[in-house]
Motif scaffolding. Structure first.
Motif, mmCIF file in Angstrom:
data_model
loop_
_atom_site.group_PDB
_atom_site.id
_atom_site.type_symbol
_atom_site.label_atom_id
_atom_site.label_comp_id
_atom_site.label_asym_id
_atom_site.label_seq_id
_atom_site.Cartn_x
_atom_site.Cartn_y
_atom_site.Cartn_z
ATOM 1 N N GLU A 28 0.853 -1.185 0.000
ATOM 2 C CA GLU A 28 0.000 0.000 0.000
ATOM 3 C C GLU A 28 0.890 1.237 0.000
ATOM 4 O OE1 GLU A 28 -3.774 1.944 2.379
ATOM 5 O OE2 GLU A 28 -2.965 0.012 3.008
ATOM 6 N N LEU A 29 0.649 2.129 -0.942
ATOM 7 C CA LEU A 29 1.410 3.371 -1.025
ATOM 8 C C LEU A 29 0.817 4.398 -0.074
ATOM 9 C CD1 LEU A 29 1.822 3.480 -4.895
ATOM 10 C CD2 LEU A 29 3.424 2.589 -3.205
ATOM 11 N N GLY A 30 1.526 5.477 0.177
ATOM 12 C CA GLY A 30 1.102 6.503 1.124
ATOM 13 C C GLY A 30 -0.223 7.161 0.778
ATOM 14 N N ASP A 31 -0.548 7.252 -0.504
ATOM 15 C CA ASP A 31 -1.787 7.926 -0.908
ATOM 16 C C ASP A 31 -2.980 6.977 -0.993
ATOM 17 O OD1 ASP A 31 -1.013 6.486 -3.090
ATOM 18 O OD2 ASP A 31 -0.968 8.168 -4.491
ATOM 19 N N GLY A 32 -2.833 5.734 -0.500
ATOM 20 C CA GLY A 32 -3.944 4.790 -0.482
ATOM 21 C C GLY A 32 -4.006 3.885 -1.699
#
Length: 88
Positions: free
Chosen positions: A72-76
């Motif tokens: 999962e990346l920081g922006d969702g």
């Protein structure tokens, strides 16, 4: 519809090239590594839909479809790799 006519040396070069490609995809035990690998970065729901599409559309008894890795990346959004490998 026109047919392509290949000379024997063209066929031999193509077969040699294909044999080299397959040889590079084999590991030390002689099994084929990965046939097809795709990386995606999608929002969570679209990622789920894409994986379901792969699983439903590409059902064949000779190959296995799997999610190789995901995070999962920081922006969702989800980054994931889907691959198809020959079934043992």
């Amino acid at each position: 519809m026109a047919r392509n006519v290949y000379l024997p040396d063209q066929i031999a070069r193509r077969l040699a090239w294909r044999r080299d490609v397959v040889a590079r995809q084999r590991d030390a035990a002689g099994t084929t590594l990965c046939c097809w690998r795709e990386t995606y970065i999608l929002p969570r729901e679209k990622a789920r839909m894409k994986v379901r599409e792969w699983m439903d559309r590409l059902r064949r008894s000779a190959y296995v479809t799997e999610v190789e890795s995901w995070r999962e990346l920081g922006d969702g959004r989800i980054e994931f790799i889907v691959r198809r490998v020959p079934a043992d």
